[in-house]
Every structure is written in C-alpha cells, then in structure tokens.
Design an enzyme around this catalytic site. Sequence first.
Site, PDB file in Angstrom:
ATOM      1  N   THR A  82       0.876  -1.182   0.000  1.00 54.34           N
ATOM      2  CA  THR A  82       0.000   0.000   0.000  1.00 54.34           C
ATOM      3  C   THR A  82       0.906   1.222   0.000  1.00 54.34           C
ATOM      4  O   THR A  82       1.294   1.712   1.065  1.00 54.34           O
ATOM      5  CB  THR A  82      -0.920   0.053   1.246  1.00 54.34           C
ATOM      6  OG1 THR A  82      -0.201  -0.457   2.358  1.00 54.34           O
ATOM      7  CG2 THR A  82      -2.187  -0.724   1.049  1.00 54.34           C
ATOM      8  N   ARG A 149       3.881  -7.244  12.055  1.00 53.32           N
ATOM      9  CA  ARG A 149       4.705  -6.305  12.819  1.00 53.32           C
ATOM     10  C   ARG A 149       6.153  -6.774  12.893  1.00 53.32           C
ATOM     11  O   ARG A 149       6.878  -6.452  13.816  1.00 53.32           O
ATOM     12  CB  ARG A 149       4.186  -6.137  14.247  1.00 53.32           C
ATOM     13  CG  ARG A 149       2.860  -6.755  14.533  1.00 53.32           C
ATOM     14  CD  ARG A 149       2.676  -6.946  15.993  1.00 53.32           C
ATOM     15  NE  ARG A 149       1.989  -5.786  16.545  1.00 53.32           N
ATOM     16  CZ  ARG A 149       1.393  -5.787  17.735  1.00 53.32           C
ATOM     17  NH1 ARG A 149       1.404  -6.852  18.477  1.00 53.32           N
ATOM     18  NH2 ARG A 149       0.809  -4.698  18.171  1.00 53.32           N
ATOM     19  N   LYS A 201      -1.832  -0.741  13.721  1.00 49.75           N
ATOM     20  CA  LYS A 201      -0.616  -0.836  12.892  1.00 49.75           C
ATOM     21  C   LYS A 201      -0.039   0.560  12.623  1.00 49.75           C
ATOM     22  O   LYS A 201       1.155   0.803  12.754  1.00 49.75           O
ATOM     23  CB  LYS A 201      -0.968  -1.519  11.567  1.00 49.75           C
ATOM     24  CG  LYS A 201       0.122  -1.472  10.517  1.00 49.75           C
ATOM     25  CD  LYS A 201       1.292  -2.310  10.931  1.00 49.75           C
ATOM     26  CE  LYS A 201       2.462  -2.141   9.980  1.00 49.75           C
ATOM     27  NZ  LYS A 201       3.605  -2.949  10.371  1.00 49.75           N
ATOM     28  N   ASN A 205       3.797   2.367  14.135  1.00 57.94           N
ATOM     29  CA  ASN A 205       4.875   2.976  13.356  1.00 57.94           C
ATOM     30  C   ASN A 205       4.927   4.495  13.528  1.00 57.94           C
ATOM     31  O   ASN A 205       6.007   5.088  13.539  1.00 57.94           O
ATOM     32  CB  ASN A 205       4.751   2.573  11.887  1.00 57.94           C
ATOM     33  CG  ASN A 205       5.283   1.159  11.671  1.00 57.94           C
ATOM     34  OD1 ASN A 205       5.897   0.580  12.569  1.00 57.94           O
ATOM     35  ND2 ASN A 205       5.060   0.601  10.494  1.00 57.94           N
ATOM     36  N   ARG A 208       6.798   5.201  16.733  1.00 55.12           N
ATOM     37  CA  ARG A 208       8.259   5.123  16.583  1.00 55.12           C
ATOM     38  C   ARG A 208       8.781   6.354  15.843  1.00 55.12           C
ATOM     39  O   ARG A 208       9.823   6.902  16.191  1.00 55.12           O
ATOM     40  CB  ARG A 208       8.630   3.836  15.846  1.00 55.12           C
ATOM     41  CG  ARG A 208      10.108   3.482  15.961  1.00 55.12           C
ATOM     42  CD  ARG A 208      10.317   1.991  15.874  1.00 55.12           C
ATOM     43  NE  ARG A 208      11.711   1.631  15.656  1.00 55.12           N
ATOM     44  CZ  ARG A 208      12.591   1.408  16.636  1.00 55.12           C
ATOM     45  NH1 ARG A 208      12.224   1.524  17.895  1.00 55.12           N
ATOM     46  NH2 ARG A 208      13.832   1.076  16.346  1.00 55.12           N
ATOM     47  N   HIS A 239      17.085   7.682  33.755  1.00 52.04           N
ATOM     48  CA  HIS A 239      15.840   7.915  34.487  1.00 52.04           C
ATOM     49  C   HIS A 239      14.942   6.697  34.265  1.00 52.04           C
ATOM     50  O   HIS A 239      14.834   6.212  33.131  1.00 52.04           O
ATOM     51  CB  HIS A 239      15.164   9.193  33.958  1.00 52.04           C
ATOM     52  CG  HIS A 239      13.930   9.587  34.697  1.00 52.04           C
ATOM     53  ND1 HIS A 239      12.760   8.856  34.622  1.00 52.04           N
ATOM     54  CD2 HIS A 239      13.683  10.618  35.536  1.00 52.04           C
ATOM     55  CE1 HIS A 239      11.849   9.428  35.382  1.00 52.04           C
ATOM     56  NE2 HIS A 239      12.378  10.505  35.948  1.00 52.04           N
ATOM     57  N   ARG A 241      11.874   6.223  33.876  1.00 51.97           N
ATOM     58  CA  ARG A 241      10.724   6.308  32.957  1.00 51.97           C
ATOM     59  C   ARG A 241      11.042   7.063  31.675  1.00 51.97           C
ATOM     60  O   ARG A 241      10.162   7.558  30.998  1.00 51.97           O
ATOM     61  CB  ARG A 241       9.536   6.967  33.684  1.00 51.97           C
ATOM     62  CG  ARG A 241       8.854   6.034  34.680  1.00 51.97           C
ATOM     63  CD  ARG A 241       7.824   6.720  35.538  1.00 51.97           C
ATOM     64  NE  ARG A 241       8.406   7.715  36.415  1.00 51.97           N
ATOM     65  CZ  ARG A 241       9.063   7.438  37.557  1.00 51.97           C
ATOM     66  NH1 ARG A 241       9.202   6.195  37.931  1.00 51.97           N
ATOM     67  NH2 ARG A 241       9.576   8.397  38.287  1.00 51.97           N
ATOM     68  N   CYS A 255       8.123   1.545   5.911  1.00 51.24           N
ATOM     69  CA  CYS A 255       7.061   1.439   6.927  1.00 51.24           C
ATOM     70  C   CYS A 255       6.956   2.718   7.740  1.00 51.24           C
ATOM     71  O   CYS A 255       5.967   3.430   7.659  1.00 51.24           O
ATOM     72  CB  CYS A 255       7.375   0.274   7.866  1.00 51.24           C
ATOM     73  SG  CYS A 255       7.719  -1.246   6.983  1.00 51.24           S
ATOM     74  N   LYS A 317      18.923   1.484   7.189  1.00 51.79           N
ATOM     75  CA  LYS A 317      19.279   1.284   8.597  1.00 51.79           C
ATOM     76  C   LYS A 317      20.476   0.329   8.660  1.00 51.79           C
ATOM     77  O   LYS A 317      20.857  -0.254   7.633  1.00 51.79           O
ATOM     78  CB  LYS A 317      18.093   0.793   9.418  1.00 51.79           C
ATOM     79  CG  LYS A 317      17.583  -0.579   9.111  1.00 51.79           C
ATOM     80  CD  LYS A 317      16.464  -0.895  10.103  1.00 51.79           C
ATOM     81  CE  LYS A 317      16.028  -2.320  10.006  1.00 51.79           C
ATOM     82  NZ  LYS A 317      15.027  -2.644  11.035  1.00 51.79           N
TER      83      LYS A 317
END
Length: 405
Positions: A82, A149, A201, A205, A208, A239, A241, A255, A317
């Site tokens: 897509t 995924r 979905k 992404n 991220r 830290h 969190r 993606c 990447k």
Amino acid sequence: MKVNFIGLGYIGLPTAIIAAKHGIEIAGTDINPDIVEATNQGHLHIVEPDMEDMLREVVANGKLKAYTEPQLSDAYFIVVPTPFKGNHEPDITYVEAATRSVVPFLKEGDLFVIESTSPVGTTEKMRDVIVSLRPELEGKIFMAYCPERVLPGNVAYELINNDRVIGGINPQSTEKAKEFYSQFVKGALHSTDSRTAEMCKLTENASRDVQIAFANELSLICAKAGINVWKLIELANRHPRVNILQPGCGVGGHCIAVDPYFITADFPEESKLIAQARETNNGKAEWCTGQILAQILKFEKENGRKPRVALMGLAFKPNIDDLRESPAMEIAKGVTDAVASQYLMVVEPNIKSHPRFALTGFREAYDKADIVVFLVNHREFAALNYRTDVKVLDFCGVFKLPYII
Ligand code: SAJ
C-alpha cells in the site's frame, strides 16, 4: 484447509512459508511471473535470513506452490503493498485489485484477511466491494484485519513469536482468524475490531516515528548548544521512565517513513504532532546534507584544495542491503550534485554495486578521506580506528562523537 496468499513479497512470502512449514496447504499468488517461478524453484527472491532453507523444504514436500492467479481455497490473505500517492494520500488500489481477484472464488464460510498496512476503514470497504459483486455472500464469509509487525532481518523469529492484533468485522470473524493464526503463532493473539486493528498498525509505526523525531530534534539542539547528544541521551535514559531513541540522518524504509501519512491524510486536523514528526525526520536529512557541504567549503578555505569526502553507508538502517526511502541515499545524492565525483567515495558494505554510485571499500575510503561522514551505523564501521587527523561527521553514533562542528 487450503489457504491462498495474495502477494509474495517481504511479508506475504515469509508468512506463507511459515504457515506451510506448520503443515498448512498453501497456494501463493503473485502477479510477477519471475517471483512465482523463483518461488517454485525454491529460490527466495528477498533478502531474509533463514528463510530460503525453509522455502526449499515446503516446496519440495508440496505444501507451498506459487501461481500467477488466485486459487480456489478456504481462506485468502491479502498481503500486497500500500504505497502513497504524490500528495501522501494512501493508495489502496493493490488491496482492492487483490480483493477483486479472489471474489469469484469466494464461497460461504471462507475466511478473508487483510495484512497489508491500510487506512482505517479499508476492511469494511473491501467487505462492501465483495458484497457489491457477490450479494449472496453478505454475512456469509468471515473477514478480518491482522497487521504484520515483523522487523525486516528477523522475520523468521518474529513471525512466530510476536503478539498479533486481530480485528474482525464481527466477533465471529475475529475468532475464525485467530483459529488460523494460532496454528503457527506462539505470541498472544489479541482480539479487537477491524478499525482498531488497522489503526493499531499505523499507531505503532507513527509512535516510533514521533520518538525518533524527538531524538533528531535533540540532536539539532545539542549541535547548537555544544553538547554531545549521545552522552546526553545515555544519561537521560538512566531515568527509570525515560527511554529516548537514537538520532540518525533521518528515517527511512517502507514502513515508518510511510505509515504515519495514512493517519495524517485522513485526520489532518487532529494529527499535528504526527505530521510534525514526519517533517522533522525528513528535515534531518536535508540538515545533514547542509552540514556536509558547509564542511567541504570550510576545508577548501583552510587548505586551498578540495577535500576527499567519504560517505559511509547508503542503506536505510544498519546491517541491511535495503535502500528504499533511505535518508543516506538522499544525502549522497545531494552531495554528489554539489561535489565532483573524483573527490567523492561512496561506501555501502552490504551491496556489490549501485547504478548511480561507484562504490569504494569502507577501509580504503576511510583511510583516504579528508572528511568522513557516517550515515549508517553498519557493524563493519565499529572496527575502524578513530582518526584524529580528519574531520568526522558522526551522524549515526559510530564513535559517539559530539554531534558536529
Ligand atoms: N531509526 C532511528 N533511530 C532509532 C531507531 C530507528 O533513526 O533509534 C531509523 C532507522 O535508521 C531507519 C528507520 O528509523 O531509518 C526505521 O527503522 P526501524 O528499525 O525503526 O523500523 P523498520 O522500518 O525496519 O520496521 C518497522 C518496525 N516497527 C516498529 O518498530 C514500530 C516493524 O516492527 C514493523 O513491522 C515494520 O516497521 C513494518 O513493516 O511496518
């Protein structure tokens, strides 16, 4: 049960192979006859570790066979691309064409699942397409959306072990789809409706993308403030969190750099942060190009000659050969437009050759350069000794050098 996978690409083929390996009879359909032929000969046409041996096995034992046309089955899985159009609007024409192609084969009780990344409402739209062509099937087939995924490069493991989200157009459809996936997925299968599954979905992404945009924004702030962004993030992540991702030279791949647009196209008023993350990550590649060109000019001024520049990495990447939507490629193109090729060395250890760039070995380029630009943090580069006699632009944290200049 016989199952027909429509689309034998990066996700469809591995899923078909894994399902066949678990004893399910699979027909794989692809419009590209070369892919069909390669698959039937046991040749994997994508780069994915551990998959080719498995393909050979399921082709040899007859569990998987590929065709150029859909085959009469009990379940159909749509796993086609897509892309988006020029204006970043999602293009679901492949999903619709694949759906239409199986409509003549559908019969009462069949399962129809879409795995392709799709805008919210696509599964319902495809139900309407099916019902408009075969009104007698209304309410008689099970339809669900179940996004993949998996991380490219780790597909063999993740297809089996990741949790899956499964959203039917009604609860019965969800259950039927879960029955199918439970045959080979060890991760948990989470039930929902089709619209939530579609949005899930896109959300994963986009989440991220937004987080990487935060890291990229920090890198620009740190460049101005004279702070080492790598150390900063390492310290902030102490830290309990806080968990900041790594800056880079932009976001690539098919993606994360694409899916957020499926949200912004349909909900432009409500998705300002998601849209800004896209802008920030796209802008990072342009910023890197500007920094490289500025360093080249500076070198010329100071040394009275043009520098030799090494561009280290082209992939989207680390440790893969995939150049799709790669920010490193964009940067390399921008630099080649401005710098004569005899001063430029382009490195990509994961590919043998490239139609546009003459490639140089990574050690040779590193040793000969006056300016070294790390665009991708490939594992090979970790073995290089840090050279203090050259300008190093460490855009992806190979040496974790202060983020420039
Ligand atoms: N990147 C950074 N900084 C980071 C992490 C990544 O700049 O800290 C960059 C990478 O260099 C690359 C881009 O982001 O250019 C995307 O790489 P990735 O490893 O984050 O993701 P993909 O595109 O290989 O795979 C993603 C995965 N999604 C998530 O992690 C939420 C994968 O699980 C999905 O299945 C896949 O998209 C997909 O098919 O949608």
